[in-house]
Design an enzyme around this catalytic site. Structure first.
Site, short mmCIF file in Angstrom:
data_model
loop_
_atom_site.label_atom_id
_atom_site.label_comp_id
_atom_site.label_asym_id
_atom_site.label_seq_id
_atom_site.Cartn_x
_atom_site.Cartn_y
_atom_site.Cartn_z
N LEU A 148 63.18 6.10 -14.87
CA LEU A 148 62.99 5.84 -16.29
C LEU A 148 62.53 7.10 -17.01
O LEU A 148 61.72 7.86 -16.45
CB LEU A 148 61.92 4.75 -16.44
CG LEU A 148 61.43 4.42 -17.83
CD1 LEU A 148 62.28 3.29 -18.41
CD2 LEU A 148 59.98 3.96 -17.77
N CYS A 149 63.02 7.31 -18.22
CA CYS A 149 62.51 8.38 -19.09
C CYS A 149 62.48 7.83 -20.50
O CYS A 149 62.37 6.62 -20.70
CB CYS A 149 63.34 9.66 -18.96
SG CYS A 149 65.03 9.52 -19.57
N HIS A 150 62.59 8.69 -21.51
CA HIS A 150 62.52 8.23 -22.89
C HIS A 150 63.77 7.43 -23.28
O HIS A 150 63.68 6.30 -23.75
CB HIS A 150 62.32 9.42 -23.83
CG HIS A 150 62.03 9.02 -25.25
ND1 HIS A 150 62.21 9.89 -26.29
CD2 HIS A 150 61.58 7.87 -25.80
CE1 HIS A 150 61.88 9.28 -27.42
NE2 HIS A 150 61.49 8.06 -27.15
#
Length: 104
Positions: free
Chosen positions: A61-63
């Site tokens: 997961l990231c932005h």
């Protein structure tokens, strides 16, 4: 590249089926973080990836999903294929799973 929705990742995380790895940087985590996620910033990923538990599916997961896709590709290059990218990242998570989360 395998992807999943934030809702699917949240369900698998709550069941203990997946490890959620957040590859955002510490300053981003100070804005919003997801309970149960472990942080392996992309800037340190190549040095620390061996510490990621691989006994279950790894949801990255990231932005918005771009950096986590890079981390997924790196893990695949190391032979780690039990991975999935959380499509839309923490931003989509805040829109579809937990509206109380901050967005940036």
């Amino acid at each position: 590249m395998r992807e999943c929705s934030p809702a699917d990742a949240a369900a698998a995380l709550s069941n203990g089926d997946w490890t959620l790895v957040d590859v955002r940087e510490p300053e981003e985590l100070s804005i919003v973080s997801i309970n149960g996620a472990v942080n392996f910033p992309l800037s340190e990923f190549t040095e620390r990836f061996a510490d990621i538990p691989t006994d279950r599916t790894i949801a990255l997961l990231c932005h918005h999903g771009g950096r986590s896709a890079q981390a997924l590709a790196y893990l695949a290059s190391k032979g780690i294929t039990n991975t999935v990218n959380v499509a839309g990242g923490v931003d989509r998570w805040a829109l579809t799973v937990d509206e109380s989360l901050n967005r940036y």
